[in-house]
Design a protein around this motif. Structure first.
Motif, PDB file in Angstrom:
ATOM      1  N   UNK A 144      -6.791  32.912  24.392  1.00  0.00           N
ATOM      2  CA  UNK A 144      -7.611  33.079  25.597  1.00  0.00           C
ATOM      3  C   UNK A 144      -9.089  33.021  25.237  1.00  0.00           C
ATOM      4  N   UNK A 145      -9.453  33.657  24.135  1.00  0.00           N
ATOM      5  CA  UNK A 145     -10.850  33.617  23.679  1.00  0.00           C
ATOM      6  C   UNK A 145     -11.291  32.184  23.374  1.00  0.00           C
ATOM      7  N   UNK A 146     -10.391  31.362  22.823  1.00  0.00           N
ATOM      8  CA  UNK A 146     -10.719  29.965  22.535  1.00  0.00           C
ATOM      9  C   UNK A 146     -10.883  29.134  23.807  1.00  0.00           C
ATOM     10  N   UNK A 147     -10.455  29.675  24.930  1.00  0.00           N
ATOM     11  CA  UNK A 147     -10.574  28.953  26.190  1.00  0.00           C
ATOM     12  C   UNK A 147      -9.335  28.177  26.580  1.00  0.00           C
ATOM     13  N   UNK A 148      -8.208  28.454  25.925  1.00  0.00           N
ATOM     14  CA  UNK A 148      -6.972  27.744  26.222  1.00  0.00           C
ATOM     15  C   UNK A 148      -6.240  28.411  27.381  1.00  0.00           C
ATOM     16  N   UNK A 149      -5.626  27.587  28.214  1.00  0.00           N
ATOM     17  CA  UNK A 149      -4.751  28.058  29.280  1.00  0.00           C
ATOM     18  C   UNK A 149      -3.436  27.310  29.177  1.00  0.00           C
ATOM     19  N   UNK A 150      -2.346  27.957  29.533  1.00  0.00           N
ATOM     20  CA  UNK A 150      -1.037  27.305  29.482  1.00  0.00           C
ATOM     21  C   UNK A 150      -0.430  27.290  30.871  1.00  0.00           C
ATOM     22  N   UNK A 151       0.415  26.292  31.099  1.00  0.00           N
ATOM     23  CA  UNK A 151       0.847  25.942  32.444  1.00  0.00           C
ATOM     24  C   UNK A 151       2.195  26.517  32.848  1.00  0.00           C
ATOM     25  N   UNK A 152       2.699  27.468  32.096  1.00  0.00           N
ATOM     26  CA  UNK A 152       3.940  28.166  32.430  1.00  0.00           C
ATOM     27  C   UNK A 152       3.970  29.438  31.599  1.00  0.00           C
ATOM     28  N   UNK A 153       4.754  30.419  31.992  1.00  0.00           N
ATOM     29  CA  UNK A 153       4.877  31.622  31.161  1.00  0.00           C
ATOM     30  C   UNK A 153       5.352  31.255  29.762  1.00  0.00           C
ATOM     31  N   UNK A 154       4.854  31.925  28.724  1.00  0.00           N
ATOM     32  CA  UNK A 154       5.284  31.601  27.359  1.00  0.00           C
ATOM     33  C   UNK A 154       6.795  31.741  27.191  1.00  0.00           C
ATOM     34  N   UNK A 155       7.388  30.808  26.472  1.00  0.00           N
ATOM     35  CA  UNK A 155       8.798  30.895  26.128  1.00  0.00           C
ATOM     36  C   UNK A 155       8.907  31.655  24.817  1.00  0.00           C
ATOM     37  N   UNK A 156       9.781  32.655  24.774  1.00  0.00           N
ATOM     38  CA  UNK A 156       9.969  33.459  23.563  1.00  0.00           C
ATOM     39  C   UNK A 156      11.358  33.176  23.001  1.00  0.00           C
ATOM     40  N   UNK A 157      11.399  32.851  21.727  1.00  0.00           N
ATOM     41  CA  UNK A 157      12.676  32.511  21.110  1.00  0.00           C
ATOM     42  C   UNK A 157      13.670  33.665  21.136  1.00  0.00           C
ATOM     43  N   UNK A 158      13.178  34.882  21.122  1.00  0.00           N
ATOM     44  CA  UNK A 158      14.085  36.030  21.163  1.00  0.00           C
ATOM     45  C   UNK A 158      14.858  36.091  22.472  1.00  0.00           C
ATOM     46  N   UNK A 159      14.417  35.351  23.484  1.00  0.00           N
ATOM     47  CA  UNK A 159      15.140  35.276  24.756  1.00  0.00           C
ATOM     48  C   UNK A 159      16.091  34.080  24.813  1.00  0.00           C
ATOM     49  N   UNK A 160      16.201  33.354  23.726  1.00  0.00           N
ATOM     50  CA  UNK A 160      16.944  32.092  23.728  1.00  0.00           C
ATOM     51  C   UNK A 160      18.210  32.151  22.876  1.00  0.00           C
ATOM     52  N   UNK A 161      18.671  33.342  22.561  1.00  0.00           N
ATOM     53  CA  UNK A 161      19.807  33.479  21.665  1.00  0.00           C
ATOM     54  C   UNK A 161      21.067  32.797  22.197  1.00  0.00           C
ATOM     55  N   UNK A 162      21.293  32.869  23.490  1.00  0.00           N
ATOM     56  CA  UNK A 162      22.492  32.245  24.057  1.00  0.00           C
ATOM     57  C   UNK A 162      22.474  30.732  23.863  1.00  0.00           C
ATOM     58  N   UNK A 163      21.298  30.122  23.983  1.00  0.00           N
ATOM     59  CA  UNK A 163      21.193  28.673  23.804  1.00  0.00           C
ATOM     60  C   UNK A 163      21.493  28.284  22.358  1.00  0.00           C
ATOM     61  N   UNK A 164      20.984  29.064  21.408  1.00  0.00           N
ATOM     62  CA  UNK A 164      21.244  28.763  20.007  1.00  0.00           C
ATOM     63  C   UNK A 164      22.722  28.952  19.683  1.00  0.00           C
ATOM     64  N   UNK A 165      23.286  30.025  20.204  1.00  0.00           N
ATOM     65  CA  UNK A 165      24.706  30.302  19.958  1.00  0.00           C
ATOM     66  C   UNK A 165      25.586  29.186  20.524  1.00  0.00           C
ATOM     67  N   UNK A 166      25.248  28.698  21.716  1.00  0.00           N
ATOM     68  CA  UNK A 166      26.042  27.624  22.335  1.00  0.00           C
ATOM     69  C   UNK A 166      25.967  26.349  21.501  1.00  0.00           C
ATOM     70  N   UNK A 167      24.790  26.014  21.004  1.00  0.00           N
ATOM     71  CA  UNK A 167      24.646  24.799  20.194  1.00  0.00           C
ATOM     72  C   UNK A 167      25.422  24.922  18.887  1.00  0.00           C
ATOM     73  N   UNK A 168      25.353  26.088  18.259  1.00  0.00           N
ATOM     74  CA  UNK A 168      26.102  26.300  17.015  1.00  0.00           C
ATOM     75  C   UNK A 168      27.604  26.203  17.261  1.00  0.00           C
ATOM     76  N   UNK A 169      28.058  26.764  18.370  1.00  0.00           N
ATOM     77  CA  UNK A 169      29.479  26.697  18.701  1.00  0.00           C
ATOM     78  C   UNK A 169      29.917  25.250  18.915  1.00  0.00           C
ATOM     79  N   UNK A 170      29.062  24.461  19.564  1.00  0.00           N
ATOM     80  CA  UNK A 170      29.367  23.051  19.795  1.00  0.00           C
ATOM     81  C   UNK A 170      29.476  22.302  18.470  1.00  0.00           C
ATOM     82  N   UNK A 171      28.498  22.500  17.600  1.00  0.00           N
ATOM     83  CA  UNK A 171      28.513  21.812  16.305  1.00  0.00           C
ATOM     84  C   UNK A 171      29.702  22.260  15.458  1.00  0.00           C
ATOM     85  N   UNK A 172      30.026  23.541  15.521  1.00  0.00           N
ATOM     86  CA  UNK A 172      31.174  24.056  14.763  1.00  0.00           C
ATOM     87  C   UNK A 172      32.475  23.429  15.257  1.00  0.00           C
ATOM     88  N   UNK A 173      32.631  23.356  16.573  1.00  0.00           N
ATOM     89  CA  UNK A 173      33.864  22.810  17.150  1.00  0.00           C
ATOM     90  C   UNK A 173      34.056  21.340  16.789  1.00  0.00           C
TER      91      UNK A 173
END
Length: 290
Positions: A62-91
């Motif tokens: 923010x101090x640098x003057x940057x703005x972003x166009x959507x709420x930040x995505x946090x990887x800690x909220x994406x565990x289900x997506x990672x788990x699904x991809x791993x399950x697909x690759x495993x299968x």
């Protein structure tokens, strides 16, 4: 598709001049194209991520003057997506369990190999395949308590055609773009079976960055040239997972007076330090050549 870039820092320490360069470049290119600039917090490694560093990221950008166009995505909220991809690759038989430590790998590659020197790839020493056939792969779900590695040869064989490569517009987004070819032999001999999930936390950088860029509809990945060699891994994963490959720009690195790449432990070049010394965002741009 709308021109979309992202900045994806890890909250494991203070942002420095190198981070500022990458973030500002991605932001400037998106704004010049009337596109979107997004922020992602890569906190998948919960053992090192800290909330205070995440707060500092928002303050510094923010101090640098940057703005972003959507709420930040946090990887800690994406565990289900990672788990699904791993399950697909495993299968599909493209993963296998691995219990090797870094010491085990170092010892294996140090063994006599007809006088050959150990080979290093994007992830360090190239894995010698110790566990490739050690554990069963026929379980319904991936095994717990061990790392999961991508069987590079199996992944390549699963593709209907050879990898097309990727478009690179680096170093600073001023070139029209060139197609960088990817060779199967290079992936097997110079990359090896990379880790896609660790035993102490779900997922890995390679898996998460591919899935997250797709989830955010990123069209142009702006990042340092130190990650150029890893891009072939990401293109392979994109092909295997049915994800469109974005355009890449691998920019120059900001270095200290001795030519060393900046690291988060280098507090003397942290943005917070420059702010405390009274420098302005314009001063930072001048320091990094923007």
């Amino acid at each position: 598709m709308t021109f979309t870039t992202r900045f994806a820092p890890s909250p494991t320490g203070p942002l420095h001049l190198g981070h500022a360069y990458s973030a500002l470049l991605a932001h400037d290119l998106a704004r010049a194209a009337a596109g979107r600039f997004l922020l992602r917090i890569e906190d998948i490694d919960h053992t090192r991520s800290r909330p205070e560093w995440e707060r500092q990221i928002y303050d510094d950008l923010t101090w640098l003057g940057l703005t972003w166009d959507a709420p930040p995505l946090r990887q800690s909220d994406r565990q289900d997506a990672y788990r699904a991809a791993l399950s697909d690759l495993w299968s599909r038989g493209l993963l296998y369990g691995c219990t090797c430590s870094r010491r085990d790998i170092a010892a294996a590659v140090a063994a006599p190999q007809e006088g050959a020197d150990p080979v290093f790839g994007p992830d360090g020493l190239i894995y010698p395949g110790t566990c490739r056939h050690r554990y069963p792969r026929d379980g319904v779900s991936p095994p717990e308590g061990m790392a999961l590695r991508l069987d590079i040869a199996a992944a390549l064989n699963a593709l209907p055609q050879s990898l097309p490569g990727f478009t690179e517009i680096g170093p600073e987004g001023e070139t029209p773009g060139r197609v960088v070819p990817i060779y199967a032999e290079e992936l097997t001999s110079r990359v090896g079976d990379i880790v896609l999930s660790r035993k102490d936390f779900l997922g890995s950088y390679h898996l998460s960055v591919v899935l997250d860029d797709a989830a955010q509809d990123v069209t142009h990945v702006i990042r340092g040239k130190d990650l150029f060699d890893a891009t072939q891994i990401h293109v392979l994963l994109q092909a295997v997972l049915g994800i469109t490959t974005p355009t890449y720009l691998h920019h120059r690195l900001i270095r200290d007076e001795q030519g060393r790449r900046l690291a988060k432990r280098d507090d003397a070049r942290a943005l917070a330090t420059y702010r405390a010394e009274g420098l302005s965002p314009s001063d930072i741009r001048a320091k990094i050549g923007l």
